[in-house]
Design a protein around this motif. Structure first.
Motif, PDB file in Angstrom:
ATOM      1  N   ASP A 186      18.459 -38.340 -13.755  1.00 55.86           N
ATOM      2  CA  ASP A 186      17.289 -37.527 -13.446  1.00 55.86           C
ATOM      3  C   ASP A 186      16.048 -38.297 -13.897  1.00 55.86           C
ATOM      4  O   ASP A 186      16.062 -38.965 -14.937  1.00 55.86           O
ATOM      5  N   TYR A 187      14.972 -38.166 -13.126  1.00 56.67           N
ATOM      6  CA  TYR A 187      13.829 -39.038 -13.402  1.00 56.67           C
ATOM      7  C   TYR A 187      12.502 -38.375 -13.083  1.00 56.67           C
ATOM      8  O   TYR A 187      12.430 -37.385 -12.353  1.00 56.67           O
ATOM      9  N   TYR A 188      11.453 -38.941 -13.664  1.00 52.58           N
ATOM     10  CA  TYR A 188      10.067 -38.631 -13.326  1.00 52.58           C
ATOM     11  C   TYR A 188       9.566 -39.749 -12.419  1.00 52.58           C
ATOM     12  O   TYR A 188       9.889 -40.916 -12.636  1.00 52.58           O
ATOM     13  N   ARG A 189       8.752 -39.390 -11.429  1.00 52.93           N
ATOM     14  CA  ARG A 189       8.211 -40.413 -10.534  1.00 52.93           C
ATOM     15  C   ARG A 189       6.694 -40.291 -10.454  1.00 52.93           C
ATOM     16  O   ARG A 189       6.145 -39.198 -10.372  1.00 52.93           O
ATOM     17  N   PHE A 190       6.027 -41.445 -10.472  1.00 48.71           N
ATOM     18  CA  PHE A 190       4.579 -41.479 -10.290  1.00 48.71           C
ATOM     19  C   PHE A 190       4.177 -42.864  -9.806  1.00 48.71           C
ATOM     20  O   PHE A 190       4.953 -43.819  -9.891  1.00 48.71           O
ATOM     21  N   SER A 191       2.978 -42.966  -9.278  1.00 47.17           N
ATOM     22  CA  SER A 191       2.425 -44.245  -8.859  1.00 47.17           C
ATOM     23  C   SER A 191       1.645 -44.844 -10.011  1.00 47.17           C
ATOM     24  O   SER A 191       0.882 -44.147 -10.685  1.00 47.17           O
ATOM     25  N   GLY A 192       1.849 -46.138 -10.253  1.00 39.53           N
ATOM     26  CA  GLY A 192       1.175 -46.761 -11.383  1.00 39.53           C
ATOM     27  C   GLY A 192       0.937 -48.240 -11.160  1.00 39.53           C
ATOM     28  O   GLY A 192       0.726 -48.696 -10.037  1.00 39.53           O
ATOM     29  N   SER A 193       1.006 -48.984 -12.259  1.00 41.31           N
ATOM     30  CA  SER A 193       0.652 -50.401 -12.241  1.00 41.31           C
ATOM     31  C   SER A 193       1.584 -51.187 -13.141  1.00 41.31           C
ATOM     32  O   SER A 193       2.414 -50.623 -13.860  1.00 41.31           O
ATOM     33  N   LEU A 194       1.420 -52.501 -13.125  1.00 38.97           N
ATOM     34  CA  LEU A 194       1.994 -53.316 -14.185  1.00 38.97           C
ATOM     35  C   LEU A 194       1.351 -52.892 -15.506  1.00 38.97           C
ATOM     36  O   LEU A 194       0.169 -52.554 -15.542  1.00 38.97           O
ATOM     37  N   THR A 195       2.100 -52.932 -16.574  1.00 37.83           N
ATOM     38  CA  THR A 195       1.544 -52.552 -17.880  1.00 37.83           C
ATOM     39  C   THR A 195       1.025 -53.761 -18.651  1.00 37.83           C
ATOM     40  O   THR A 195       0.628 -53.636 -19.809  1.00 37.83           O
ATOM     41  N   THR A 196       1.054 -54.929 -18.025  1.00 41.37           N
ATOM     42  CA  THR A 196       0.503 -56.149 -18.605  1.00 41.37           C
ATOM     43  C   THR A 196      -0.425 -56.785 -17.566  1.00 41.37           C
ATOM     44  O   THR A 196      -0.307 -56.510 -16.372  1.00 41.37           O
ATOM     45  N   PRO A 197      -1.363 -57.622 -17.998  1.00 39.44           N
ATOM     46  CA  PRO A 197      -2.210 -58.311 -17.033  1.00 39.44           C
ATOM     47  C   PRO A 197      -1.378 -59.041 -15.982  1.00 39.44           C
ATOM     48  O   PRO A 197      -0.336 -59.608 -16.330  1.00 39.44           O
ATOM     49  N   PRO A 198      -1.746 -58.958 -14.711  1.00 42.29           N
ATOM     50  CA  PRO A 198      -3.039 -58.530 -14.171  1.00 42.29           C
ATOM     51  C   PRO A 198      -3.166 -57.035 -13.882  1.00 42.29           C
ATOM     52  O   PRO A 198      -4.116 -56.627 -13.217  1.00 42.29           O
ATOM     53  N   CYS A 199      -2.232 -56.196 -14.353  1.00 44.40           N
ATOM     54  CA  CYS A 199      -2.320 -54.733 -14.204  1.00 44.40           C
ATOM     55  C   CYS A 199      -2.377 -54.293 -12.738  1.00 44.40           C
ATOM     56  O   CYS A 199      -3.000 -53.280 -12.401  1.00 44.40           O
ATOM     57  N   SER A 200      -1.710 -55.042 -11.859  1.00 42.12           N
ATOM     58  CA  SER A 200      -1.723 -54.730 -10.428  1.00 42.12           C
ATOM     59  C   SER A 200      -1.166 -53.345 -10.156  1.00 42.12           C
ATOM     60  O   SER A 200      -0.164 -52.928 -10.761  1.00 42.12           O
ATOM     61  N   GLU A 201      -1.812 -52.620  -9.254  1.00 44.65           N
ATOM     62  CA  GLU A 201      -1.410 -51.247  -8.941  1.00 44.65           C
ATOM     63  C   GLU A 201      -0.475 -51.203  -7.745  1.00 44.65           C
ATOM     64  O   GLU A 201      -0.115 -52.221  -7.172  1.00 44.65           O
ATOM     65  N   GLY A 202      -0.047 -49.990  -7.385  1.00 44.70           N
ATOM     66  CA  GLY A 202       0.887 -49.811  -6.284  1.00 44.70           C
ATOM     67  C   GLY A 202       2.337 -49.909  -6.696  1.00 44.70           C
ATOM     68  O   GLY A 202       3.215 -50.037  -5.847  1.00 44.70           O
ATOM     69  N   VAL A 203       2.608 -49.827  -8.000  1.00 42.47           N
ATOM     70  CA  VAL A 203       3.981 -49.912  -8.507  1.00 42.47           C
ATOM     71  C   VAL A 203       4.625 -48.530  -8.473  1.00 42.47           C
ATOM     72  O   VAL A 203       4.035 -47.549  -8.944  1.00 42.47           O
ATOM     73  N   ARG A 204       5.819 -48.434  -7.932  1.00 46.54           N
ATOM     74  CA  ARG A 204       6.578 -47.188  -7.959  1.00 46.54           C
ATOM     75  C   ARG A 204       7.250 -47.073  -9.330  1.00 46.54           C
ATOM     76  O   ARG A 204       8.104 -47.889  -9.664  1.00 46.54           O
ATOM     77  N   TRP A 205       6.897 -46.042 -10.088  1.00 49.23           N
ATOM     78  CA  TRP A 205       7.462 -45.851 -11.426  1.00 49.23           C
ATOM     79  C   TRP A 205       8.474 -44.722 -11.418  1.00 49.23           C
ATOM     80  O   TRP A 205       8.214 -43.627 -10.906  1.00 49.23           O
ATOM     81  N   LEU A 206       9.651 -44.992 -11.999  1.00 48.20           N
ATOM     82  CA  LEU A 206      10.729 -44.029 -12.136  1.00 48.20           C
ATOM     83  C   LEU A 206      11.162 -44.064 -13.597  1.00 48.20           C
ATOM     84  O   LEU A 206      11.827 -45.009 -14.026  1.00 48.20           O
ATOM     85  N   VAL A 207      10.757 -43.064 -14.365  1.00 53.60           N
ATOM     86  CA  VAL A 207      11.106 -43.013 -15.784  1.00 53.60           C
ATOM     87  C   VAL A 207      12.252 -42.025 -15.959  1.00 53.60           C
ATOM     88  O   VAL A 207      12.118 -40.840 -15.621  1.00 53.60           O
ATOM     89  N   LEU A 208      13.381 -42.505 -16.455  1.00 51.98           N
ATOM     90  CA  LEU A 208      14.546 -41.648 -16.604  1.00 51.98           C
ATOM     91  C   LEU A 208      14.319 -40.633 -17.721  1.00 51.98           C
ATOM     92  O   LEU A 208      13.739 -40.942 -18.764  1.00 51.98           O
ATOM     93  N   GLN A 209      14.793 -39.413 -17.479  1.00 46.14           N
ATOM     94  CA  GLN A 209      14.575 -38.333 -18.437  1.00 46.14           C
ATOM     95  C   GLN A 209      15.512 -38.415 -19.632  1.00 46.14           C
ATOM     96  O   GLN A 209      15.158 -37.977 -20.733  1.00 46.14           O
ATOM     97  N   LYS A 210      16.690 -38.965 -19.431  1.00 47.97           N
ATOM     98  CA  LYS A 210      17.698 -39.018 -20.496  1.00 47.97           C
ATOM     99  C   LYS A 210      17.543 -40.298 -21.300  1.00 47.97           C
ATOM    100  O   LYS A 210      17.738 -41.395 -20.771  1.00 47.97           O
ATOM    101  N   PRO A 211      17.216 -40.209 -22.590  1.00 49.37           N
ATOM    102  CA  PRO A 211      17.136 -41.433 -23.391  1.00 49.37           C
ATOM    103  C   PRO A 211      18.515 -41.928 -23.801  1.00 49.37           C
ATOM    104  O   PRO A 211      19.482 -41.167 -23.850  1.00 49.37           O
TER     105      PRO A 211
END
Length: 244
Positions: A186-211
């Motif tokens: 199960d996951y959370y989804r949002f649009s984001g960026s690289l988290t390091t330079p150059p911080c380019s956007e348009g990245v599909r982020w899928l963060v899993l809910q279960k640690p």
């Protein structure tokens, strides 16, 4: 340059650069996250982007997100300390099917503490599994780790953690990325960026809910090599929706 290549290039700057210059970035001090956007014209998105990562996952929209479909298999891999993180590069073949197309698994790297937060909570460790499609578009799966039992899937890589920045080294054992993910996807989804330079956007982020868990010794080993925090602070959502 494809965006997954930009990510790799950004992460290895400190390992390959010579004298300090405008592209030198860090997690603290004059080269820290608050200053990334001013370090180089290529890093403008770090300060001016509107869809930046990481984020705090605290207000979500309920939806019928499709199940995640991955085709990973055990295979050879290399490990590198690039000066900003420890990164495992995978052999070609593994893929995430998302939005009707394949995103090939390229690498996984780690941040301590976590970059994304859930209801304001920082986790002691976060893994980012980076995937790219044929056009270079990126999809990243984020996995959180709590302090607890030792993580057996991390053990082969942790046995070869490079203490200093340098060239990539082959891992002695094949790596199966499937074992590095929780059983529940199960996951959370949002649009984001690289988290390091150059911080380019348009990245599909899928963060899993279960640690998952990692032992205090495993977490401390990573922290000790990095010598300090390796996380960018959370960024404003600016109206973005987080879907679960």
């Amino acid at each position: 340059m494809k965006r997954w290549m930009l990510l790799t290039a950004g992460l290895i700057l400190s390992a390959n650069a010579g004298a300090a210059g405008p592209a030198q970035w860090a997690y603290e001090g004059a080269g820290g996250p608050a200053h990334w956007g001013a370090l180089s014209p290529e890093f403008t998105a770090c300060s001016q982007g509107r869809n930046q990562s990481p984020v705090d996952i605290s207000s979500t929209v309920k939806a019928q997100l499709p199940p995640l479909h991955m085709r990973y298999a055990a295979g050879p891999a290399t490990i590198i300390n690039n000066g900003h993180t420890i990164q495992i590069d995978f052999a070609p073949g593994g893929a995430l099917n998302l939005d009707g197309r394949d995103f090939e698994l390229k690498q996984v790297h780690f941040h301590a503490p976590s970059e994304n937060t859930i209801d304001g909570r920082l986790f002691p460790l976060e893994a980012h599994f980076v995937h790219a499609d044929a056009k270079g578009a990126l999809a990243v799966i984020g996995v959180m780790y709590e302090t607890g039992a030792a993580n057996e899937a991390l053990a082969p890589a942790w046995a070869q953690l490079p203490a200093q920045p340098g060239p990539a080294q082959p891992l002695a054992q094949p790596v199966d990325a499937t074992r590095m993910l929780p059983a529940a996807l199960d996951y959370y989804r949002f649009s984001g960026s690289l988290t390091t330079p150059p911080c380019s956007e348009g990245v599909r982020w899928l963060v899993l809910q279960k640690p998952l868990t990692a032992s205090s010794e495993q977490i401390a080993a990573f922290e000790g090599i990095m010598g300090g925090p390796t996380n960018r602070p959370v960024q404003p959502l600016n109206g973005r929706l987080i879907v679960e």
